[in-house]
Motif scaffolding. Structure first.
Motif, PDB file in Angstrom:
ATOM      1  N   UNK A   4      11.991 -47.498 -23.523  1.00  0.00           N
ATOM      2  CA  UNK A   4      11.904 -48.632 -22.615  1.00  0.00           C
ATOM      3  C   UNK A   4      10.506 -49.221 -22.670  1.00  0.00           C
ATOM      4  N   UNK A   5      10.430 -50.554 -22.727  1.00  0.00           N
ATOM      5  CA  UNK A   5       9.129 -51.195 -22.666  1.00  0.00           C
ATOM      6  C   UNK A   5       8.839 -51.642 -21.254  1.00  0.00           C
ATOM      7  N   UNK A   6       9.564 -52.648 -20.782  1.00  0.00           N
ATOM      8  CA  UNK A   6       9.319 -53.268 -19.478  1.00  0.00           C
ATOM      9  C   UNK A   6      10.609 -53.953 -19.018  1.00  0.00           C
ATOM     10  N   UNK A  19       5.468 -51.691 -23.835  1.00  0.00           N
ATOM     11  CA  UNK A  19       5.193 -51.859 -22.405  1.00  0.00           C
ATOM     12  C   UNK A  19       4.029 -52.818 -22.197  1.00  0.00           C
ATOM     13  N   UNK A  20       3.027 -52.671 -23.025  1.00  0.00           N
ATOM     14  CA  UNK A  20       1.828 -53.514 -22.946  1.00  0.00           C
ATOM     15  C   UNK A  20       2.200 -54.990 -23.109  1.00  0.00           C
ATOM     16  N   UNK A  21       2.967 -55.293 -24.149  1.00  0.00           N
ATOM     17  CA  UNK A  21       3.374 -56.679 -24.398  1.00  0.00           C
ATOM     18  C   UNK A  21       4.307 -57.175 -23.294  1.00  0.00           C
ATOM     19  N   UNK A  22       5.166 -56.292 -22.816  1.00  0.00           N
ATOM     20  CA  UNK A  22       6.067 -56.674 -21.740  1.00  0.00           C
ATOM     21  C   UNK A  22       5.309 -57.090 -20.494  1.00  0.00           C
ATOM     22  N   UNK A  23       4.357 -56.267 -20.099  1.00  0.00           N
ATOM     23  CA  UNK A  23       3.588 -56.561 -18.882  1.00  0.00           C
ATOM     24  C   UNK A  23       2.776 -57.853 -19.043  1.00  0.00           C
ATOM     25  N   UNK A  24       2.133 -58.027 -20.194  1.00  0.00           N
ATOM     26  CA  UNK A  24       1.292 -59.215 -20.389  1.00  0.00           C
ATOM     27  C   UNK A  24       2.101 -60.503 -20.436  1.00  0.00           C
ATOM     28  N   UNK A  25       3.327 -60.436 -20.950  1.00  0.00           N
ATOM     29  CA  UNK A  25       4.155 -61.641 -21.055  1.00  0.00           C
ATOM     30  C   UNK A  25       5.120 -61.789 -19.887  1.00  0.00           C
ATOM     31  N   UNK A  76       1.397 -52.305 -13.386  1.00  0.00           N
ATOM     32  CA  UNK A  76       2.269 -53.487 -13.279  1.00  0.00           C
ATOM     33  C   UNK A  76       3.584 -53.313 -14.032  1.00  0.00           C
ATOM     34  N   UNK A  77       3.788 -52.124 -14.562  1.00  0.00           N
ATOM     35  CA  UNK A  77       5.009 -51.864 -15.334  1.00  0.00           C
ATOM     36  C   UNK A  77       6.227 -51.779 -14.418  1.00  0.00           C
ATOM     37  N   UNK A  78       7.305 -52.430 -14.833  1.00  0.00           N
ATOM     38  CA  UNK A  78       8.550 -52.418 -14.057  1.00  0.00           C
ATOM     39  C   UNK A  78       9.635 -51.723 -14.875  1.00  0.00           C
ATOM     40  N   UNK A  79      10.152 -50.628 -14.335  1.00  0.00           N
ATOM     41  CA  UNK A  79      11.187 -49.895 -15.065  1.00  0.00           C
ATOM     42  C   UNK A  79      12.481 -49.776 -14.263  1.00  0.00           C
ATOM     43  N   UNK A  80      12.534 -50.462 -13.134  1.00  0.00           N
ATOM     44  CA  UNK A  80      13.706 -50.345 -12.256  1.00  0.00           C
ATOM     45  C   UNK A  80      14.752 -51.424 -12.509  1.00  0.00           C
ATOM     46  N   UNK A  81      14.546 -52.258 -13.515  1.00  0.00           N
ATOM     47  CA  UNK A  81      15.524 -53.313 -13.809  1.00  0.00           C
ATOM     48  C   UNK A  81      16.433 -52.911 -14.960  1.00  0.00           C
TER      49      UNK A  81
END
Length: 233
Positions: free
Chosen positions: A187-189, A128-134, A27-32
């Motif tokens: 990069x996180x998310x 990344x973990x916190x980014x995806x969860x939030x 569910x990680x988004x790195x294209x933004x």
DNA sequence: GCGACAG
DNA sequence: ATCTTGTCGC
């Protein structure tokens, strides 16, 4: 004071934790590009431990992204939810950090975490973990290069060298203060590496570490101290 | 196999 | 992360 419980079904061993990590990574988004520097809020999160009492205190400090003034602070105290295993740090901190974030009334905006995002053995560190969860854009700013190799940046503030894992650039060693050891940005998310570094520089006008991290670090230590004294009375 | 290893 | 005093420097 309410002590946050470890959620039911929380991973109890390394194999399960890695499996959860792999699932979330999908569910990680790195294209933004992510928010621009100075836009909206920026939130620092950090934790402090008392291993003897099995406690972890988390802090979330919201800053105005333009002025860096404190907008709001929140804390939470919980049980340590996982042993420290390099590569699985998130499982130790996430429940309590989420509780602290949940106590904020302000919009967090960009999350600035202690540790790594994509710079991780499986490309899914704490940020990344916190980014995806939030669902929030997030960056990781670490104080050490972990197991990675990096190119020494020039001595001037703003210079950087690539942070490399397995021959792949996973972040940058960024000089936030002239002549001082760099910080390690990844990069996180939902944010680009360029913007992650631009934010880190903007957030570190005077010291090596971002103001978000400094505020959150001081607050979680304070919260842990208060929790311990409250508990002992 | 041994050591190193975000916080 | 955390255990820990003084000390050098801006």
């Amino acid at each position: 004071m309410t002590i946050i419980e470890v959620p039911d079904g929380w991973p109890a061993d390394e194999e399960t934790a890695q499996a959860v990590q792999e699932e979330l990574r999908a569910r990680l988004v790195v294209a933004e590009e992510g928010p621009g520097v100075g836009e909206g809020n920026v939130t620092g999160v950090d934790v402090a431990y008392d291993d003897a009492r099995d406690l972890v205190a988390a802090a979330a400090v919201v800053l105005d992204g333009r002025t860096l003034e404190v907008v709001e602070e929140a804390t939470a105290v919980g049980r340590v939810s996982f042993p420290y295993v390099p590569g699985l740090l998130a499982f130790r901190e996430v429940p309590t950090v989420l509780a602290a974030l949940g106590r904020l009334a302000a919009r967090p905006g960009l999350l600035v975490c202690d540790g790594y995002g994509l710079a991780h053995p499986r490309r899914f560190g704490l940020a990344s973990h916190l980014g995806v969860l939030t669902g929030l854009p997030s960056v990781g700013v670490a104080k050490n290069p972990f197991t990675f190799t990096y190119a020494q940046p020039g001595e001037a503030r703003g210079e950087f060298g690539d942070l490399v894992a397995d021959g792949e650039t996973v972040g940058r060693a960024l000089r936030t203060r002239a002549g001082v050891k760099p910080v390690f940005v990844s990069v996180g998310h939902r944010v680009s590496l360029d913007r992650a570094c631009a934010h880190t520089l903007h957030l570190s006008p005077r010291y090596r570490l971002p103001e978000t991290t400094r505020h959150a670090d001081a607050l979680c230590r304070r919260a842990l101290g208060e929790a311990l004294s409250t508990n002992t009375e």
